[in-house]
Design an enzyme around this catalytic site. Structure first.
Site, PDB file in Angstrom:
ATOM      1  N   ARG A 195      -4.116  -9.856   2.571  1.00  0.00           N
ATOM      2  CA  ARG A 195      -3.088 -10.749   3.125  1.00  0.00           C
ATOM      3  C   ARG A 195      -3.523 -11.421   4.425  1.00  0.00           C
ATOM      4  O   ARG A 195      -3.130 -12.550   4.703  1.00  0.00           O
ATOM      5  CB  ARG A 195      -1.780  -9.982   3.304  1.00  0.00           C
ATOM      6  CG  ARG A 195      -1.734  -9.063   4.488  1.00  0.00           C
ATOM      7  CD  ARG A 195      -0.442  -8.292   4.572  1.00  0.00           C
ATOM      8  NE  ARG A 195      -0.414  -7.221   3.586  1.00  0.00           N
ATOM      9  CZ  ARG A 195       0.551  -6.304   3.533  1.00  0.00           C
ATOM     10  NH1 ARG A 195       1.543  -6.357   4.366  1.00  0.00           N
ATOM     11  NH2 ARG A 195       0.508  -5.341   2.645  1.00  0.00           N
ATOM     12  N   LYS A 245      -2.433   0.197   9.921  1.00  0.00           N
ATOM     13  CA  LYS A 245      -3.601  -0.367  10.599  1.00  0.00           C
ATOM     14  C   LYS A 245      -3.118  -1.313  11.693  1.00  0.00           C
ATOM     15  O   LYS A 245      -2.453  -2.294  11.418  1.00  0.00           O
ATOM     16  CB  LYS A 245      -4.486  -1.110   9.599  1.00  0.00           C
ATOM     17  CG  LYS A 245      -5.014  -0.221   8.470  1.00  0.00           C
ATOM     18  CD  LYS A 245      -5.702  -1.031   7.400  1.00  0.00           C
ATOM     19  CE  LYS A 245      -6.325  -0.132   6.341  1.00  0.00           C
ATOM     20  NZ  LYS A 245      -5.309   0.542   5.514  1.00  0.00           N
ATOM     21  N   ALA A 279      -4.378  -2.950  -2.697  1.00  0.00           N
ATOM     22  CA  ALA A 279      -3.365  -2.092  -3.320  1.00  0.00           C
ATOM     23  C   ALA A 279      -3.194  -2.348  -4.812  1.00  0.00           C
ATOM     24  O   ALA A 279      -3.210  -1.417  -5.625  1.00  0.00           O
ATOM     25  CB  ALA A 279      -2.037  -2.258  -2.583  1.00  0.00           C
ATOM     26  N   LYS A 281     -10.414  -4.881  11.582  1.00  0.00           N
ATOM     27  CA  LYS A 281     -10.777  -5.660  10.387  1.00  0.00           C
ATOM     28  C   LYS A 281      -9.694  -6.674  10.049  1.00  0.00           C
ATOM     29  O   LYS A 281      -9.989  -7.764   9.556  1.00  0.00           O
ATOM     30  CB  LYS A 281     -11.052  -4.735   9.207  1.00  0.00           C
ATOM     31  CG  LYS A 281      -9.838  -4.031   8.627  1.00  0.00           C
ATOM     32  CD  LYS A 281     -10.239  -3.047   7.534  1.00  0.00           C
ATOM     33  CE  LYS A 281      -9.028  -2.320   6.958  1.00  0.00           C
ATOM     34  NZ  LYS A 281      -8.123  -3.178   6.210  1.00  0.00           N
ATOM     35  N   TRP A 301       0.821  -1.202   0.000  1.00  0.00           N
ATOM     36  CA  TRP A 301       0.000   0.000   0.000  1.00  0.00           C
ATOM     37  C   TRP A 301       0.860   1.259   0.000  1.00  0.00           C
ATOM     38  O   TRP A 301       0.577   2.233  -0.720  1.00  0.00           O
ATOM     39  CB  TRP A 301      -0.961  -0.041   1.177  1.00  0.00           C
ATOM     40  CG  TRP A 301      -2.031   1.018   1.255  1.00  0.00           C
ATOM     41  CD1 TRP A 301      -2.607   1.451   2.407  1.00  0.00           C
ATOM     42  CD2 TRP A 301      -2.696   1.741   0.201  1.00  0.00           C
ATOM     43  NE1 TRP A 301      -3.572   2.399   2.138  1.00  0.00           N
ATOM     44  CE2 TRP A 301      -3.646   2.600   0.783  1.00  0.00           C
ATOM     45  CE3 TRP A 301      -2.560   1.756  -1.190  1.00  0.00           C
ATOM     46  CZ2 TRP A 301      -4.462   3.463   0.042  1.00  0.00           C
ATOM     47  CZ3 TRP A 301      -3.364   2.612  -1.936  1.00  0.00           C
ATOM     48  CH2 TRP A 301      -4.301   3.452  -1.321  1.00  0.00           C
ATOM     49  N   GLY A 302       1.942   1.263   0.773  1.00  0.00           N
ATOM     50  CA  GLY A 302       2.840   2.419   0.771  1.00  0.00           C
ATOM     51  C   GLY A 302       3.444   2.671  -0.592  1.00  0.00           C
ATOM     52  O   GLY A 302       3.556   3.818  -1.051  1.00  0.00           O
TER      53      GLY A 302
END
Length: 460
Positions: A345, A194, A233, A283, A50-51
């Site tokens: 993941r 997160k 992502a 989540k 995501w980064g």
């Protein structure tokens, strides 16, 4: 309005309204106080999926304005790419003509041939410069400006994007704070992380990634925001339609939402940072269980929906312990939960555990996937909600119990992943317990406000 034809990294030709994009950039530059000739400096710290995608989205949108913006990404040097990954990477390159041509044009193709043959070792920071994230090899990104020296990356950054796992956030930002001692301007930080930490002294409370950053650096909370939403992502980079929320103080969240918004990636703003950030951690907890249920029931839609009903009721219960009027589990918050339980993941990890292809004792950092953040979050939430000082009145037994006693799925995940006293099969047993209450009852209890514990966020 001028129009520019822009060749994207995936080979498609996009048409962008150049003036509109530049106007958004100029607007944010003015707000931050950037002088002409001084580029807006954005750095993403951490190069997980995501980064890396977040940095690549910014580069694709704004990278053409080189005199006005500089986008970079930091990751540690020295992480070697194993032979199997190098071979797979070579296959990916040769299956994508646009990527192959780009590497040949940049004189970067030969090293991938040599790595495929075993004649040289590739490194994660090296391949990231060519647009390959180690945790997401199958989705080539645009080329990125990679920095391996943390001080060089952050010392003059105007906006820092936290793309680190929650388990690394405090440590890295404590190091960053050393490089900011002489700063005059206060940076803006957007956290994608997160997860939570549990602290038991002086009273039991949680520490979210934005709070970790605040404590580590002294940057005021009004300059620290959280961005999250229903997004995978790789799908976002491939321009699947997605949305997200950026949460925090109004001063920055509204202009940043406008700056980050793209035709396929809609960003809204919201003031409830705590609920969104806690839900972001929760989540991942319940996604592991969702993966287990999917694998153990051969993708039974009925079993997965029963699990969804119970886990969301536990999530609602927990957020009502933390916030007096939390954002409802609806819209993007619910969608974020849904997509994470469906794919990602953490759900993948739960499936692999249930299938016996992974074991909890193998750790939570998985090659090709990165950190499975749900594991540490299970431990943190269980440890915190087990404290007798937080006791609540059990609605049926009419006696005080720790909040975790009203969260049977969280308890079961702890026994599978952390204490390892039960197998993955226990998640089905918990779902099929005849004494399990209707999820609606847990939600009604939560919404009665009698369990709100401001001390859980370190508030008096």
């Amino acid at each position: 309005m001028g129009v520019v034809h822009n060749a994207y990294s995936n080979g498609s030709v996009g048409v962008q309204n150049c003036n509109g994009v530049e106007e958004k950039l100029d607007g944010l530059r003015r707000l931050i106080g950037k002088a002409d000739g001084d580029p807006l400096r954005i750095v993403s710290v951490g190069a997980g999926a995501w980064g890396s995608v977040f940095a690549a989205l910014l580069q694709d949108s704004y990278g053409q304005f080189r005199d006005k913006i500089q986008i970079r990404i930091w990751r540690r040097a020295g992480r070697a790419v194993d032979r199997g990954t190098a071979e797979h990477l070579f296959e990916v390159i040769n299956s994508r003509e646009d990527v192959l041509r780009r590497l040949i044009r940049r004189c970067a193709y030969l090293k991938y041939v040599e790595a495929r043959l075993g004649d040289r070792t590739l490194y994660a920071d090296e391949i990231l410069k060519d647009g390959f994230c180690l945790n997401m090899i199958d989705t080539p990104l645009c080329p990125l400006k990679v920095v391996t020296n943390l001080q060089e990356a952050v010392w003059d950054a105007d906006i820092v994007v936290n793309g680190l796992p929650s388990t690394e956030t405090r440590e890295i930002f404590e190091e960053i704070s050393k490089y900011w001692k002489e700063r005059i301007t206060v940076p803006i930080i957007i956290s994608l992380s997160k997860g939570i930490e549990a602290a038991l002294e002086p009273v039991p409370h949680i520490i979210t990634p934005t709070k970790m950053i605040n404590q580590a650096t002294g940057v005021p909370m009004e300059n620290i925001l959280y961005l999250g939403g229903p997004n995978i992502a790789s799908e976002i980079y491939n321009k699947e339609y997605a949305n997200a929320r950026i949460c925090g103080a109004e001063k920055w969240r509204k202009p940043l939402a406008k700056f980050l918004r793209q035709p396929h990636f809609i960003v809204w703003d919201n003031s409830d940072l705590i609920t969104h950030e806690v839900m972001g951690g929760l989540k991942n907890v319940y996604a592991i269980g969702a993966g287990m249920v999917a694998a153990l029931t051969n993708e039974s839609a009925t079993s997965k929906s029963v699990y969804f009903a119970h886990c969301t009721s536990e999530m609602i219960f927990i957020t009502h312990l933390l916030a007096e009027e939390p954002e409802k589990l609806a819209g993007p918050l619910l969608a974020d939960t849904y997509v994470t339980l469906l794919k990602g993941r953490n759900a993948w990890y739960g499936q692999m555990l249930a299938k016996g292809q992974l074991r909890p004792d193998m750790g939570d950092s998985i090659s090709g996937k990165g950190m499975i953040q749900g594991v540490s979050a299970v431990e943190a939430f269980f440890e915190l909600l087990s404290q007798s000082s937080l006791n609540v009145l059990h609605p049926e037994a009419n006696k005080p119990v720790a909040p975790v006693e009203l969260c049977p799925i969280l308890k079961t995940l702890y026994k599978i992943l952390i204490s390892r006293e039960q197998s993955s099969q226990a998640i089905l047993k918990a779902l099929r317990d005849e004494n399990l209450n209707d999820p609606r009852e847990r939600i009604e209890i939560a919404q009665s406000h009698v369990f709100y514990k401001p001390s859980l966020l370190g508030q008096s």
